[in-house]
Design a protein around this motif. Structure first.
Motif, mmCIF file in Angstrom:
data_model
loop_
_atom_site.group_PDB
_atom_site.id
_atom_site.type_symbol
_atom_site.label_atom_id
_atom_site.label_comp_id
_atom_site.label_asym_id
_atom_site.label_seq_id
_atom_site.Cartn_x
_atom_site.Cartn_y
_atom_site.Cartn_z
ATOM 1 N N ALA A 1 -7.783 7.605 6.211
ATOM 2 C CA ALA A 1 -8.823 6.597 6.037
ATOM 3 C C ALA A 1 -10.043 7.086 6.815
ATOM 4 O O ALA A 1 -10.328 6.606 7.920
ATOM 5 C CB ALA A 1 -8.357 5.232 6.538
ATOM 6 N N ALA B 1 -2.536 2.063 7.124
ATOM 7 C CA ALA B 1 -2.706 3.380 6.514
ATOM 8 C C ALA B 1 -2.400 4.485 7.522
ATOM 9 O O ALA B 1 -1.701 5.462 7.215
ATOM 10 C CB ALA B 1 -4.121 3.530 5.973
ATOM 11 N N LEU C 1 0.811 -1.216 0.000
ATOM 12 C CA LEU C 1 0.000 0.000 0.000
ATOM 13 C C LEU C 1 0.845 1.267 0.000
ATOM 14 O O LEU C 1 0.484 2.274 -0.628
ATOM 15 C CB LEU C 1 -0.897 -0.021 1.251
ATOM 16 N N LEU D 1 -7.877 6.646 1.481
ATOM 17 C CA LEU D 1 -8.009 5.194 1.336
ATOM 18 C C LEU D 1 -9.479 4.808 1.407
ATOM 19 O O LEU D 1 -10.240 5.359 2.197
ATOM 20 C CB LEU D 1 -7.249 4.501 2.465
#
Length: 233
Positions: free
Chosen positions: A66, A59, A30, A48
């Motif tokens: 996120a 994340a 990622l 995200l």
């Protein structure tokens, strides 16, 4: 133009378990896409979209926003990309935040650069098309004018329905392209009002060879590892 970068990362990968946060050269997969997106000048924000708590945790560790958890019904193997993007846009609209376009950046193409993202955005803005996608040229051996299909009699005929095959590569009528999944950019009005990822007018950008590496299987993963090793050497 205000453009939202969306990085979709669904949990439950079967071909490569935990693929989106699996370490590739000691870095979560990622992170490769986020690092490039975060440095791109043309993106106003990067977020995200995931259904997975473990992915959200990673994340947060790398600095990727996120702001919501994707509903389970938008995280199935069969879930198309369009409703995932629409869900993200509607989340921000509910917050009173609006974007002119969305740039979708797949985690599975980790070697795109911020420069490539900005080049794609600049072309999208300058051409004024509904959408822009990244592509690669179809190798000549797979050119439609050299492909056969089975007819109703069980015999072969040219896919293009022409009578005679083009015998020389130099005489093939044109280049053909296939989308490689690296970058999609689409106007918000096309996504929400036309319910389309592409609209009616699509521009394109050719991906560099490395940017087009798309990790879907374990063999693709090994290809990515080999690429990183070659870069170090």
């Amino acid at each position: 133009m205000k453009i939202l970068g969306i990085i979709p990362a669904r949990g439950g990968s079967k071909s490569v378990p935990g693929k989106n946060i699996k370490k590739l050269d000691n870095k979560p997969l990622l992170q490769y896409t986020f690092d490039a997106a975060n440095k791109a000048n043309g993106l106003s924000d990067v977020v995200l979209s995931t259904d997975d708590e473990a992915i959200m945790k990673v994340a947060k560790q790398i600095g990727l926003k996120a702001p919501f958890k994707r509903p389970a019904d938008l995280a199935l193997d069969s879930t198309p990309t369009l409703p995932v993007i629409q869900h993200t846009l509607k989340y921000f609209i509910d917050q009173g935040v609006y974007y002119d376009a969305v740039c979708l950046l797949q985690v599975t193409t980790p070697f795109k650069t911020s420069e490539f993202i900005d080049k794609a955005i600049n072309k999208f803005v300058n051409t004024g098309t509904d959408a822009l996608i990244s592509v690669q040229k179809v190798p000549h051996k797979f050119n439609p004018h050299w492909i056969f299909k089975e007819n109703n009699e069980g015999n072969l005929e040219l896919f293009t329905s022409e009578k005679e095959i083009v015998t020389r590569r130099q005489d093939l009528p044109s280049d053909y392209y296939f989308r490689d999944g690296c970058i999609y950019i689409t106007k918000t009005e096309v996504l929400l009002e036309q319910n389309s990822l592409y609209g009616s007018k699509i521009s394109y950008i050719e991906s560099p060879e490395a940017a087009a590496i798309n990790i879907d299987t374990l063999s693709d993963w090994r290809m990515a590892e080999d690429y990183l090793k070659s870069m170090k050497n």
